[in-house]
Design a protein around this motif. Structure first.
Motif, PDB file in Angstrom:
ATOM      1  N   HIS A  95       0.821  -1.221   0.000  1.00 23.56           N
ATOM      2  CA  HIS A  95       0.000   0.000   0.000  1.00 23.56           C
ATOM      3  C   HIS A  95       0.850   1.264   0.000  1.00 23.56           C
ATOM      4  O   HIS A  95       0.505   2.263   0.639  1.00 23.56           O
ATOM      5  N   SER A  96       1.937   1.244  -0.735  1.00 25.23           N
ATOM      6  CA  SER A  96       2.887   2.362  -0.711  1.00 25.23           C
ATOM      7  C   SER A  96       2.276   3.679  -1.182  1.00 25.23           C
ATOM      8  O   SER A  96       2.541   4.739  -0.597  1.00 25.23           O
ATOM      9  N   ASP A  97       1.468   3.635  -2.249  1.00 23.55           N
ATOM     10  CA  ASP A  97       0.866   4.870  -2.751  1.00 23.55           C
ATOM     11  C   ASP A  97      -0.063   5.488  -1.716  1.00 23.55           C
ATOM     12  O   ASP A  97      -0.063   6.703  -1.506  1.00 23.55           O
ATOM     13  N   ILE A 105      -3.849   2.624   6.927  1.00 33.64           N
ATOM     14  CA  ILE A 105      -4.092   1.244   6.497  1.00 33.64           C
ATOM     15  C   ILE A 105      -4.400   0.402   7.736  1.00 33.64           C
ATOM     16  O   ILE A 105      -3.544   0.234   8.600  1.00 33.64           O
ATOM     17  N   THR A 106      -5.612  -0.096   7.813  1.00 41.30           N
ATOM     18  CA  THR A 106      -5.994  -0.951   8.937  1.00 41.30           C
ATOM     19  C   THR A 106      -5.929  -2.419   8.525  1.00 41.30           C
ATOM     20  O   THR A 106      -5.934  -2.740   7.334  1.00 41.30           O
ATOM     21  N   PHE A 111     -10.209  -2.474   0.616  1.00 42.36           N
ATOM     22  CA  PHE A 111     -10.224  -1.505  -0.480  1.00 42.36           C
ATOM     23  C   PHE A 111     -10.958  -2.013  -1.722  1.00 42.36           C
ATOM     24  O   PHE A 111     -10.486  -1.858  -2.839  1.00 42.36           O
ATOM     25  N   MET A 112     -12.105  -2.625  -1.503  1.00 43.25           N
ATOM     26  CA  MET A 112     -12.938  -3.072  -2.618  1.00 43.25           C
ATOM     27  C   MET A 112     -14.256  -2.306  -2.687  1.00 43.25           C
ATOM     28  O   MET A 112     -15.077  -2.555  -3.558  1.00 43.25           O
TER      29      MET A 112
END
Length: 221
Positions: A95-97, A105-106, A111-112
């Protein structure tokens, strides 16, 4: 699949994209006057926070933001915080971006679903899980079979700064502190701007196509 001609994104989508500078107040005035329902987002230099460059694409244009004063602009932050606008990423599994833009970020985040959607997460659901992220080039290839090509992203090799690798390597060298940071968007050539804008634009277009497949038919690798 292996018999298809191999091309890069810039060779398949060669039309010049309309680009606006985030530092121009008129850019965001235009954006908020008629806000899109969905944007594609990508970054360059995402090992630092904020990133070297953030790209935000609508169906009509792309905004490029050079990070200044070690922060993102208030308008980009407003966009990220706006749950009425879907933000589409094509991020790796780290999830770098998202992280470099300050998105939390949990452990249970997939993320859908809006407001933040990741093409990698959608693809894992539709095509099955993988150990290595498929990447934007492959997802564009899968979602747009009519192109009849196999799209690859150029690999960066140590010391390779000429030709087609220049656009990629510039951001990596800035990230590593080996060349001067960007002072503004004008520090990037038109070719570098187009290269960066294409990633967020293709992220958005691939999302539209994946949604079509998800609604009407199956999709395969």
């Amino acid at each position: 699949e292996e018999s298809k001609p191999v091309k890069e994104l810039s060779q398949v989508f060669s039309a010049q994209l309309t680009i606006f500078d985030s530092s121009d107040a008129a850019t965001w005035e235009m954006f908020w006057k008629n806000p899109p329902k969905i944007v594609g987002i990508d970054t360059e230099g995402n090992q630092t926070s904020p990133p070297i460059l953030a790209q935000i694409s609508t169906d009509d244009y792309t905004i490029l933001e050079v990070s200044k004063h070690n922060t993102i602009s208030t308008n980009l932050q407003r966009l990220l915080d706006d749950d009425n606008i879907i933000k589409v990423f094509c991020d790796n599994f780290s999830h770098s971006d998202k992280k470099c833009l300050g998105i939390t970020i949990t452990e249970d985040a997939n993320f859908m679903k809006p407001p933040i959607i990741d093409l990698e997460c959608l693809a894992s659901t539709l095509l099955g899980p993988v150990n290595t992220a498929r990447g934007l080039s492959k997802l564009v290839t899968i979602s747009m079979p009519e192109l009849n090509v196999r799209i690859l992203k150029p690999k960066i090799q140590q010391g390779q700064l000429r030709g087609r690798y220049t656009n990629v390597a510039r951001f990596v060298l800035i990230e590593q502190g080996k060349v001067a940071p960007l002072r503004g968007l004008s520090d990037l050539s038109n070719k570098e701007q187009q290269y960066a804008a294409l990633d967020s634009r293709c992220t958005l277009q691939a999302y539209h196509r994946i949604q079509q497949y998800n609604d009407t038919m199956s999709m395969s690798e």
